[in-house]
Design a protein around this motif. Structure first.
Motif, short mmCIF file in Angstrom:
data_model
loop_
_atom_site.label_atom_id
_atom_site.label_comp_id
_atom_site.label_asym_id
_atom_site.label_seq_id
_atom_site.Cartn_x
_atom_site.Cartn_y
_atom_site.Cartn_z
N ALA A 138 0.84 -1.21 0.00
CA ALA A 138 0.00 0.00 0.00
C ALA A 138 0.87 1.26 0.00
O ALA A 138 0.59 2.22 -0.73
N CYS A 139 1.93 1.25 0.77
CA CYS A 139 2.85 2.39 0.81
C CYS A 139 3.54 2.60 -0.53
O CYS A 139 3.68 3.74 -1.01
N LEU A 140 3.97 1.51 -1.15
CA LEU A 140 4.62 1.61 -2.46
C LEU A 140 3.64 2.16 -3.51
O LEU A 140 4.02 3.01 -4.33
N HIS A 141 2.42 1.68 -3.47
CA HIS A 141 1.41 2.16 -4.41
C HIS A 141 1.16 3.65 -4.21
O HIS A 141 1.10 4.42 -5.17
N LEU A 142 1.03 4.06 -2.97
CA LEU A 142 0.81 5.46 -2.65
C LEU A 142 1.99 6.32 -3.10
O LEU A 142 1.82 7.40 -3.66
N THR A 143 3.20 5.82 -2.88
CA THR A 143 4.40 6.54 -3.30
C THR A 143 4.44 6.71 -4.81
O THR A 143 4.78 7.79 -5.32
N GLU A 144 4.07 5.68 -5.55
CA GLU A 144 4.02 5.78 -7.02
C GLU A 144 3.00 6.81 -7.47
O GLU A 144 3.27 7.61 -8.37
N ASP A 145 1.83 6.80 -6.84
CA ASP A 145 0.79 7.78 -7.19
C ASP A 145 1.27 9.20 -6.91
O ASP A 145 1.04 10.11 -7.72
N ILE A 146 1.92 9.38 -5.78
CA ILE A 146 2.43 10.71 -5.42
C ILE A 146 3.49 11.16 -6.42
O ILE A 146 3.50 12.31 -6.85
N ASP A 147 4.38 10.26 -6.82
CA ASP A 147 5.40 10.59 -7.80
C ASP A 147 4.78 11.02 -9.13
O ASP A 147 5.23 11.98 -9.75
N LYS A 148 3.74 10.31 -9.56
CA LYS A 148 3.06 10.66 -10.82
C LYS A 148 2.47 12.07 -10.74
O LYS A 148 2.62 12.87 -11.66
N GLU A 149 1.80 12.35 -9.63
CA GLU A 149 1.19 13.67 -9.46
C GLU A 149 2.26 14.76 -9.35
O GLU A 149 2.09 15.85 -9.87
N TYR A 150 3.34 14.45 -8.68
CA TYR A 150 4.43 15.42 -8.52
C TYR A 150 5.03 15.78 -9.88
O TYR A 150 5.34 16.93 -10.15
N LYS A 151 5.16 14.78 -10.75
CA LYS A 151 5.72 15.02 -12.08
C LYS A 151 4.79 15.86 -12.95
O LYS A 151 5.25 16.53 -13.88
N LYS A 152 3.51 15.87 -12.65
CA LYS A 152 2.54 16.66 -13.41
C LYS A 152 2.54 18.14 -12.99
O LYS A 152 2.05 18.99 -13.72
N MET A 153 3.09 18.42 -11.82
CA MET A 153 3.02 19.78 -11.28
C MET A 153 3.63 20.85 -12.17
O MET A 153 3.01 21.90 -12.36
#
Length: 105
Positions: free
Chosen positions: A32-47
């Motif tokens: 769950a933590c890894l999945h959340l980290t991946e989602d956060i990374d994707k959103e961060y790259k969109k910023m």
């Protein structure tokens, strides 16, 4: 002593079962933590793209605002100058009439 030997295997089974549950729980939490980290990374790259997009929207909005303000100022100045000219002409005609000054000199 025999009682301890009899209880020992049961205690070991319970301990092993608890360790398995804890291990599964840790694995689930880690995933769950890894999945959340991946989602956060994707959103961060969109910023940066979002920042550029918002900046362009703000620039365009500002440009439109300035254009509208300039157009309104131009309309106002035309109306105001026109009204002022008419008022001045009316006042001058009033003075000419009062002092009997001909319109053309």
């Amino acid at each position: 002593m025999k009682e301890l030997d009899v209880c020992h295997p049961d205690a070991m089974k319970e301990l092993d079962a608890s360790l398995v549950q804890i291990s599964k729980s840790c694995k689930t939490q880690t995933q769950a933590c890894l999945h959340l980290t991946e989602d956060i990374d994707k959103e961060y790259k969109k910023m940066p793209d979002r920042i550029v997009e918002n900046t362009e929207l703000i620039k365009n909005s500002y440009k439109e605002f300035i254009e509208e303000a300039q157009a309104a100022a131009a309309r106002l100045s035309k109306v105001s100058f026109s009204d002022l000219a008419k008022s001045t002409e009316k006042s001058l005609n009033g003075l000419r009439t009062r002092y009997k000054i001909p319109t053309t000199l």
